[in-house]
Motif scaffolding. Structure first.
Motif, PDB file in Angstrom:
ATOM      1  N   ASP A 107       0.937  -1.136  -0.016  1.00 36.84           N
ATOM      2  CA  ASP A 107       0.366  -0.341   0.270  1.00 36.84           C
ATOM      3  C   ASP A 107       0.944   0.963  -0.307  1.00 36.84           C
ATOM      4  OD1 ASP A 107      -3.057  -1.475   0.010  1.00 36.84           O
ATOM      5  OD2 ASP A 107      -2.158  -1.802   2.399  1.00 36.84           O
ATOM      6  N   VAL A 108       1.610   1.369   0.695  1.00 40.59           N
ATOM      7  CA  VAL A 108       2.465   2.987   1.581  1.00 40.59           C
ATOM      8  C   VAL A 108       3.973   2.357   1.153  1.00 40.59           C
ATOM      9  CG1 VAL A 108       3.118   4.755   2.121  1.00 40.59           C
ATOM     10  CG2 VAL A 108       0.686   3.470   2.182  1.00 40.59           C
ATOM     11  N   ALA A 109       4.944   2.980   0.435  1.00 42.83           N
ATOM     12  CA  ALA A 109       6.725   2.537   0.989  1.00 42.83           C
ATOM     13  C   ALA A 109       6.979   4.116   1.139  1.00 42.83           C
ATOM     14  CB  ALA A 109       7.405   2.563  -0.669  1.00 42.83           C
ATOM     15  N   ILE A 110       8.286   4.050   2.329  1.00 44.01           N
ATOM     16  CA  ILE A 110       7.947   5.313   2.892  1.00 44.01           C
ATOM     17  C   ILE A 110      10.118   5.552   2.930  1.00 44.01           C
ATOM     18  CG2 ILE A 110       8.388   6.428   5.297  1.00 44.01           C
ATOM     19  CD1 ILE A 110       5.995   5.433   6.187  1.00 44.01           C
ATOM     20  N   VAL A 111      10.082   6.136   2.061  1.00 45.13           N
ATOM     21  CA  VAL A 111      11.727   6.928   2.195  1.00 45.13           C
ATOM     22  C   VAL A 111      12.361   7.246   3.334  1.00 45.13           C
ATOM     23  CG1 VAL A 111      13.361   7.780  -0.005  1.00 45.13           C
ATOM     24  CG2 VAL A 111      10.994   5.901  -0.229  1.00 45.13           C
ATOM     25  N   GLY A 112      12.820   6.431   3.817  1.00 41.45           N
ATOM     26  CA  GLY A 112      13.218   7.062   5.217  1.00 41.45           C
ATOM     27  C   GLY A 112      12.822   6.611   6.572  1.00 41.45           C
ATOM     28  N   GLY A 113      14.218   6.145   6.586  1.00 38.72           N
ATOM     29  CA  GLY A 113      13.592   5.339   8.067  1.00 38.72           C
ATOM     30  C   GLY A 113      14.158   6.143   9.953  1.00 38.72           C
ATOM     31  N   GLY A 114      14.017   7.015  10.081  1.00 44.81           N
ATOM     32  CA  GLY A 114      13.709   8.090  11.148  1.00 44.81           C
ATOM     33  C   GLY A 114      12.553   8.185  11.704  1.00 44.81           C
ATOM     34  N   TYR A 115      12.444   9.497  12.815  1.00 45.52           N
ATOM     35  CA  TYR A 115      11.369   9.537  12.976  1.00 45.52           C
ATOM     36  C   TYR A 115      10.000   9.836  12.120  1.00 45.52           C
ATOM     37  CZ  TYR A 115      14.263  10.454  16.875  1.00 45.52           C
ATOM     38  OH  TYR A 115      15.382  10.803  18.038  1.00 45.52           O
ATOM     39  N   THR A 116      10.070  10.748  10.916  1.00 48.60           N
ATOM     40  CA  THR A 116       8.941  10.652  10.503  1.00 48.60           C
ATOM     41  C   THR A 116       8.508   9.650   9.979  1.00 48.60           C
ATOM     42  OG1 THR A 116       9.686  13.107   9.695  1.00 48.60           O
ATOM     43  CG2 THR A 116       8.085  11.887   8.730  1.00 48.60           C
ATOM     44  N   GLY A 117       9.426   9.094   9.677  1.00 49.79           N
ATOM     45  CA  GLY A 117       8.843   7.956   8.823  1.00 49.79           C
ATOM     46  C   GLY A 117       8.575   6.743   9.740  1.00 49.79           C
ATOM     47  N   VAL A 176       3.061  -1.855   4.788  1.00 49.95           N
ATOM     48  CA  VAL A 176       4.137  -0.659   4.399  1.00 49.95           C
ATOM     49  C   VAL A 176       5.349  -0.918   4.793  1.00 49.95           C
ATOM     50  CG1 VAL A 176       4.859   1.447   5.438  1.00 49.95           C
ATOM     51  CG2 VAL A 176       2.447   0.738   5.900  1.00 49.95           C
ATOM     52  N   VAL A 177       6.609  -0.419   3.630  1.00 47.07           N
ATOM     53  CA  VAL A 177       7.434  -0.945   3.287  1.00 47.07           C
ATOM     54  C   VAL A 177       8.502   0.028   3.955  1.00 47.07           C
ATOM     55  CG1 VAL A 177       9.568  -1.509   2.530  1.00 47.07           C
ATOM     56  CG2 VAL A 177       7.466  -2.804   2.119  1.00 47.07           C
ATOM     57  N   VAL A 178       8.983   0.495   4.830  1.00 46.62           N
ATOM     58  CA  VAL A 178      10.467   1.342   4.649  1.00 46.62           C
ATOM     59  C   VAL A 178      11.577   0.884   4.580  1.00 46.62           C
ATOM     60  CG1 VAL A 178      11.488   3.470   6.369  1.00 46.62           C
ATOM     61  CG2 VAL A 178       9.205   2.146   6.859  1.00 46.62           C
ATOM     62  N   LEU A 179      12.207   2.661   3.712  1.00 49.23           N
ATOM     63  CA  LEU A 179      13.409   2.178   2.564  1.00 49.23           C
ATOM     64  C   LEU A 179      14.683   2.710   3.529  1.00 49.23           C
ATOM     65  CD1 LEU A 179      11.645   1.623  -0.644  1.00 49.23           C
ATOM     66  CD2 LEU A 179      12.469  -0.133   0.638  1.00 49.23           C
ATOM     67  N   GLU A 180      15.532   2.638   4.003  1.00 52.55           N
ATOM     68  CA  GLU A 180      16.368   3.550   4.584  1.00 52.55           C
ATOM     69  C   GLU A 180      17.531   3.203   3.729  1.00 52.55           C
ATOM     70  OE1 GLU A 180      18.980   5.459   6.391  1.00 52.55           O
ATOM     71  OE2 GLU A 180      17.125   5.627   6.876  1.00 52.55           O
ATOM     72  N   ALA A 181      18.615   4.199   3.141  1.00 55.34           N
ATOM     73  CA  ALA A 181      19.787   3.682   2.619  1.00 55.34           C
ATOM     74  C   ALA A 181      20.387   3.307   3.740  1.00 55.34           C
ATOM     75  CB  ALA A 181      20.036   5.978   2.060  1.00 55.34           C
ATOM     76  N   GLU A 182      20.989   3.584   4.504  1.00 61.59           N
ATOM     77  CA  GLU A 182      21.322   3.080   5.245  1.00 61.59           C
ATOM     78  C   GLU A 182      21.022   1.809   6.429  1.00 61.59           C
ATOM     79  OE1 GLU A 182      24.683   3.759   5.512  1.00 61.59           O
ATOM     80  OE2 GLU A 182      25.063   5.432   3.816  1.00 61.59           O
ATOM     81  N   LYS A 183      20.816   2.718   7.854  1.00 57.88           N
ATOM     82  CA  LYS A 183      19.923   1.512   8.539  1.00 57.88           C
ATOM     83  C   LYS A 183      18.997   2.591   9.595  1.00 57.88           C
ATOM     84  CE  LYS A 183      23.091  -1.809   9.870  1.00 57.88           C
ATOM     85  NZ  LYS A 183      24.500  -1.522   8.511  1.00 57.88           N
ATOM     86  N   GLY A 227       7.586  12.845  14.595  1.00 59.73           N
ATOM     87  CA  GLY A 227       7.287  12.680  14.708  1.00 59.73           C
ATOM     88  C   GLY A 227       5.486  12.690  13.972  1.00 59.73           C
ATOM     89  N   TYR A 228       5.144  14.051  14.339  1.00 52.32           N
ATOM     90  CA  TYR A 228       3.855  14.545  14.466  1.00 52.32           C
ATOM     91  C   TYR A 228       2.843  15.522  13.604  1.00 52.32           C
ATOM     92  CZ  TYR A 228      -0.059  17.660  15.158  1.00 52.32           C
ATOM     93  OH  TYR A 228      -1.072  18.672  15.065  1.00 52.32           O
ATOM     94  N   LEU A 229       4.418  15.355  12.479  1.00 54.18           N
ATOM     95  CA  LEU A 229       3.937  14.983  10.874  1.00 54.18           C
ATOM     96  C   LEU A 229       4.104  13.581   9.944  1.00 54.18           C
ATOM     97  CD1 LEU A 229       5.567  18.729   9.883  1.00 54.18           C
ATOM     98  CD2 LEU A 229       2.999  17.673  10.977  1.00 54.18           C
ATOM     99  N   GLY A 230       5.152  12.755  10.802  1.00 54.99           N
ATOM    100  CA  GLY A 230       4.814  11.355   9.834  1.00 54.99           C
ATOM    101  C   GLY A 230       3.578  11.197  10.594  1.00 54.99           C
ATOM    102  N   HIS A 231       3.045  11.122  11.233  1.00 58.76           N
ATOM    103  CA  HIS A 231       1.437  11.014  11.827  1.00 58.76           C
ATOM    104  C   HIS A 231       0.613  11.506  10.613  1.00 58.76           C
ATOM    105  CE1 HIS A 231      -1.916   9.847  14.189  1.00 58.76           C
ATOM    106  NE2 HIS A 231      -1.973  11.504  14.929  1.00 58.76           N
ATOM    107  N   LYS A 232       0.875  13.070  11.141  1.00 56.93           N
ATOM    108  CA  LYS A 232      -0.817  13.797  10.086  1.00 56.93           C
ATOM    109  C   LYS A 232      -0.019  13.702   8.685  1.00 56.93           C
ATOM    110  CE  LYS A 232      -1.782  16.210  13.232  1.00 56.93           C
ATOM    111  NZ  LYS A 232      -3.713  16.422  13.131  1.00 56.93           N
ATOM    112  N   VAL A 233       0.855  12.801   7.953  1.00 51.11           N
ATOM    113  CA  VAL A 233       0.788  12.750   6.512  1.00 51.11           C
ATOM    114  C   VAL A 233       0.369  11.444   6.538  1.00 51.11           C
ATOM    115  CG1 VAL A 233       3.232  11.506   6.670  1.00 51.11           C
ATOM    116  CG2 VAL A 233       2.455  13.051   4.444  1.00 51.11           C
TER     117      VAL A 233
END
Length: 423
Positions: free
Chosen positions: A26-36, A50-57, A370-376
């Motif tokens: 359904d959703v791919a998230i680019v970035g594995g930090g607080y927002t994503g 959901v899949v979170v794609l992170e360039a590092e860890k 985190g708040y805007l990650g939740h909102k988006v």
């Protein structure tokens, strides 16, 4: 001296399965930090794949490198927001930052994340009398319009929180605090995995292609198809999306940690263990470590790129200016990372050409990200609860900006001169 975040001693970024799923999600998230990761939690709770794609860890970027300070201050200030957007809209924007404090506490409590959260307040000491006057005016506005608890401290009142003779007063805030950023992002990642989310580390996104049924994402591990994409890279997006690259400026910040000190010695410097951010243009932010055995300090120590050793020496000098009694202590860790600024110095959230995004926290993103990650995520779900006061704000660029903030050193020279001569 180790050239890595002190936070990673207790919470190194987790290893993840680097295999992409063999199905569309359904959703791919680019970035594995607080927002994503916050966005992933909201989407998973709604039953989305959901899949979170992170360039590092997960947490390799700013989410695992910041100072761990939780606050509700936006860079333009409430007065600046009211002047630019009007009294009502300016307050609505500022209220979003206050709401972010509640969000981060709720996420930590609801998911039982052990991250040394301590909501014991924050101190903003003033270097100059004119700084204190301006800061007091802003504090009065916030207390009037935002229903926050702050104290204006003239003279030595600030010493309740920080034992130094450097300042002339300060603003003490309640309703704010600090946490261990490495433990927080690691806890978020583990909860995402426990809820059935997929995190693919060491997987930089090389391309995004819009298709009739959604998007196709190209990575070194293969292709992933999804219905929606969220860009949650903040200052680490590079050239992945030209629209964001032209509008978001990655700006470096560096931190140091002292060697292990006696707890009573650290307590004597920070009697209340509050987070500290001073009023310099080239500001310093500092705090005791969560275990009370070190002093951590961050800032922008050099105008031009410099080695970690050079940056550490500059920050150690700054630490000694604040606490002369620490002039001879050793530095155990030095590390740097990128914060992200837009040209309006406000967080941004929205959608462009089918891609959702949330970023631009201007160095104050522990709660807001985190708040805007939740909102988006709520926007992706089509829920009106995802509406924010940021939604209809402009997201400008400049004709001279191409993704490399070449002009920042020039601005830093100006800020340094203002600090030196008290402008």
């Amino acid at each position: 001296m180790q050239e890595k975040p002190f936070w990673w001693e207790a919470a190194a970024p987790i290893e993840t399965d680097n295999q992409l799923p063999d199905r569309s999600v359904d959703v791919a998230i680019v970035g594995g930090g607080y927002t994503g990761l916050n966005a992933a939690l909201t989407l998973l709770d709604a039953g989305k794949s959901v899949v979170v794609l992170e360039a590092e860890k997960p947490g390799f970027g700013a989410s695992g490198r910041n100072g761990g300070m939780i606050g509700y201050m936006l860079k333009p200030g409430l007065g600046g927001l009211q002047s630019q957007y009007g009294a009502e809209k300016g307050c609505a924007i500022a209220v979003e930052a206050v709401k972010s404090i509640d969000h981060v506490q709720a996420v930590i409590a609801q998911n039982d994340i052990d991250c040394d959260l301590t909501m014991n307040g924050r101190q903003y000491p003033a270097v100059l009398e004119k700084h204190l006057k301006s800061m007091a005016k802003e504090a009065e506005l916030r207390m009037k319009y935002l229903s926050v608890d702050e104290q204006i401290q003239i003279g030595d009142g600030y010493k309740e929180d920080v034992s130094t003779d450097l300042y002339v007063g300060g603003i003490q805030q309640a309703q704010t605090g600090g946490l261990h950023p490495g433990k927080y992002v690691k806890g978020l990642a583990n909860v995402v995995l426990a809820k059935g989310g997929i995190i693919v580390g060491d997987c930089p996104v090389g391309g995004l292609k819009k298709e009739s049924s959604g998007f196709s994402i190209t990575t070194p591990s293969g292709h992933l198809k999804c219905s929606e994409v969220l860009i949650a890279t903040n200052g680490y997006g590079g050239n992945l999306t030209p629209y964001l690259q032209k509008r978001i400026m990655p700006i470096g910040s560096t931190m140091i940690a002292t060697e292990v000190l006696d707890k009573e010695r650290v307590k004597s410097l920070f009697p209340t263990s509050r987070m500290i951010t001073d009023s310099r243009n080239m500001l310093s932010y500092y705090r005791p470590s969560p275990d009370g055995q070190r002093v951590l300090l961050g800032g922008r120590p050099s105008i031009l790129p410099a080695s970690p050793a050079v940056q550490a020496r500059a920050l150690k000098k700054r630490l000694a200016e604040i606490f002369p009694q620490l002039a001879t202590v050793d530095i155990s860790h030095v590390w740097s990372g990128y914060v992200a600024y837009g040209f309006d110095a406000l967080p941004v959230i929205g959608k462009h050409e089918g891609l959702y995004f949330a970023m631009g926290y201007c160095g104050s993103g522990v709660a807001m990200s985190g708040y805007l990650g939740h909102k988006v995520a709520l926007k992706i779900l089509g829920q009106s609860e995802g509406d924010t006061a940021f939604d209809d704000l402009p997201f400008p660029t400049r004709f001279y900006y191409n993704g490399r903030p070449w002009f920042v050193p020039v601005a830093m020279v100006g800020y340094s001169l203002r600090d030196r001569f008290g402008f």
